[in-house]
Design a protein around this motif. Structure first.
Motif, PDB file in Angstrom:
ATOM      1  N   ARG A  43      57.129 -17.893 -43.434  1.00 16.19           N
ATOM      2  CA  ARG A  43      57.480 -17.433 -42.087  1.00 16.19           C
ATOM      3  C   ARG A  43      58.986 -17.299 -41.927  1.00 16.19           C
ATOM      4  NH1 ARG A  43      57.428 -20.935 -36.812  1.00 16.19           N
ATOM      5  NH2 ARG A  43      57.845 -19.279 -35.310  1.00 16.19           N
TER       6      ARG A  43
ATOM      7  N   PRO B  27      61.281 -13.518 -43.430  1.00 17.97           N
ATOM      8  CA  PRO B  27      59.842 -13.684 -43.348  1.00 17.97           C
ATOM      9  C   PRO B  27      59.076 -12.765 -44.298  1.00 17.97           C
ATOM     10  CG  PRO B  27      60.624 -12.268 -41.556  1.00 17.97           C
ATOM     11  CD  PRO B  27      61.809 -12.574 -42.432  1.00 17.97           C
TER      12      PRO B  27
ATOM     13  N   VAL C 279      53.399 -14.764 -42.607  1.00 16.09           N
ATOM     14  CA  VAL C 279      53.246 -14.849 -41.155  1.00 16.09           C
ATOM     15  C   VAL C 279      52.710 -13.504 -40.656  1.00 16.09           C
ATOM     16  CG1 VAL C 279      55.656 -14.140 -40.735  1.00 16.09           C
ATOM     17  CG2 VAL C 279      54.445 -15.522 -39.028  1.00 16.09           C
TER      18      VAL C 279
ATOM     19  N   ASP D 188      51.582 -11.757 -35.003  1.00 16.90           N
ATOM     20  CA  ASP D 188      51.588 -12.625 -33.819  1.00 16.90           C
ATOM     21  C   ASP D 188      52.159 -14.006 -34.122  1.00 16.90           C
ATOM     22  OD1 ASP D 188      50.375 -10.654 -32.221  1.00 16.90           O
ATOM     23  OD2 ASP D 188      48.444 -11.122 -33.160  1.00 16.90           O
ATOM     24  N   ASP D 189      52.923 -14.095 -35.199  1.00 20.44           N
ATOM     25  CA  ASP D 189      53.590 -15.344 -35.554  1.00 20.44           C
ATOM     26  C   ASP D 189      52.622 -16.473 -35.939  1.00 20.44           C
ATOM     27  OD1 ASP D 189      55.889 -16.762 -36.087  1.00 20.44           O
ATOM     28  OD2 ASP D 189      56.049 -17.585 -34.063  1.00 20.44           O
ATOM     29  N   ASN D 190      51.466 -16.108 -36.483  1.00 17.32           N
ATOM     30  CA  ASN D 190      50.556 -17.117 -37.018  1.00 17.32           C
ATOM     31  C   ASN D 190      50.797 -17.266 -38.512  1.00 17.32           C
ATOM     32  OD1 ASN D 190      48.843 -17.567 -34.621  1.00 17.32           O
ATOM     33  ND2 ASN D 190      48.376 -15.380 -34.915  1.00 17.32           N
TER      34      ASN D 190
END
Ligand code: ASP
Ligand code: MG
Length: 411
Positions: A98, A101, A139, A142-144
């Motif tokens: 992340r 990234p 990642v 949606d930043d998961n």
């Protein structure tokens, strides 16, 4: 100065001592003036341990949370490695997927890399830092946190090498290269100096489990030279790259791959008509069962039979389906055999040389081994035989193609 991406697998970082040994190796490479990006796996056994913890709580753990959990394994290694590098006076910085990234899609547990932003890494390299990246993770938009599937650190390394335009991607593991075949079966199996992407893909998908298949596909697609080498001893390893044009050097056969993972199913006495193969094999694929070798035969009375192989784990489901199809088609019978083995000889040299199949069949015939199924591609011949002859077959083929020595074919 070269930019090299190195990847260290689980056994290479399996203990604090081994992490220190990896740090010492990286320190040597760094002193040689190379720019190094290092991808690490979780310490060996760690990913399974984490999976076990989740399974102790629930056998239906949410995939998103599982990825959060599994990604921690690599995060531990990257930090420990940096600490070991700092102790050696090397400036190093670690990043999770992340943080890089490494952008992926949202398919938890099997995410695909979509884009890598290499700017942070490049800035660090320009400041002479070693950059350590957690493998196997990324990642999503949606930043998961996502993970790339088991063995995914290989793919992280190749993808980073492609995106940074590295000179080489080195995969450090517990073997010192790719061998002509499994040295546990053939004791004079030989380490290959080089092999092509295509050959490696055939070897990997045929059961040589050194590299994640996806990483080899990726390396081939972006033409990233890949080298497999041991983290425990010095040596040149095996270079996996595009085919070269020096025909003279090309061995006829590069490797022999084999596995006992498949089972064979046969449906007999079906009509020899358009659409019948589709009815049989389509229904199997629709159930998401992967079919490998397929052979169809037509008897004198115009009835046909189809034989195919599936993974042993899918056998009972496939057999139940096939029984139903047999009723619909008025077939004579269905039978199955799980005591089979698949043996393949692989080599780009086959393209320019006739008679390879004959040498293979002769070697098997000399040992009295019956061939049940045969399939071929441009660079591969596969036979299915009784599993009890597997090792004998592999040894006799290794000898028949004189693979213990680095041969040059005669024109
Ligand atoms: N740690 C992950 C696994 O065990 C990824 C990797 O090692 O490549 O599958
Ligand atoms: Mg691995």
């Amino acid at each position: 100065m070269s930019l090299i991406v190195q990847k260290y697998g689980g056994t290479s970082v399996g203990s604090v001592e081994r992490i220190e040994a990896v740090a010492a190796r990286i320190a040597r490479g760094h002193i040689d003036g190379n720019q190094l990006v290092v991808v690490v796996s979780a310490m060996s056994g760690e990913t399974n341990r984490l999976l076990g913890l989740a399974a102790d709580i629930s056998d239906q753990a949410d995939l998103r949370e599982k990825d959060v959990l599994l990604s921690t394994g690599e995060q531990v290694t990257m930090a420990l490695l940096c600490i070991a590098l700092h102790k050696r006076g090397i400036s190093a910085v670690s990043y999770t997927g992340r943080q890089v990234p490494i952008l992926t899609d949202s398919s938890y547990s099997k995410a695909r890399i979509q884009e890598i932003d290499g700017s942070r890494i490049r800035a660090d390299l320009a400041c002479k830092k070693v950059v350590v990246v957690a493998g196997f993770q990324g990642v999503d938009p949606d930043d998961n946190i996502t993970t790339l599937g088991r063995g995914g650190s290989d793919t992280t390394a190749v993808a980073l090498a492609a995106s940074l335009n590295a000179d080489e991607c080195q995969i450090y593991t517990d073997v010192d290269g790719v061998y002509t075949t499994d040295p546990r079966v053939v004791n004079d199996a030989r380490r290959l100096d080089k092999i092509t992407f295509e050959e490696m893909l055939e070897m990997a998908s045929q059961g040589s489990k050194i590299l994640q298949i996806r990483s080899v596909e990726f390396a081939g697609k972006y033409n990233v030279p890949l080298r497999v080498l041991s983290s425990f001893e010095e040596g040149p390893g095996t270079l996996i790259s595009l085919e070269e044009n020096d025909n003279m050097e090309k061995p006829l056969i590069s490797g022999i791959a084999f596995n006992k993972d498949e089972a064979k199913l046969t449906i007999r006495g079906i009509p020899d008509q358009p659409g019948v193969a589709y009815k049989v094999l389509g229904a199997i694929s629709e159930a998401n069962i992967e079919i490998d070798v397929i052979v169809q035969n037509v008897a004198k009375d115009n009835s046909a039979s189809i034989t195919f192989t599936v993974n042993k784990t899918d056998l009972s489901e496939a057999e139940t389906l096939l029984q139903q199809i047999a009723v619909d088609l008025g077939a004579l019978e269905v039978d199955s055999d799980k005591h089979i083995a698949k043996v393949s000889i692989v080599g780009v040299g086959m393209r320019s040389h006739a008679g390879v199949a004959a040498i293979m069949f002769e070697a098997l015939s000399n040992e009295g081994i019956n061939i049940q199924l045969i399939t071929t591609s441009e660079i591969k011949i596969t036979v299915v035989i009784d599993e009890k002859y597997l090792e004998l077959a592999v040894r006799s083929l290794h000898a028949a193609f004189n693979m213990a020595v680095d041969t040059v074919p005669l024109e």
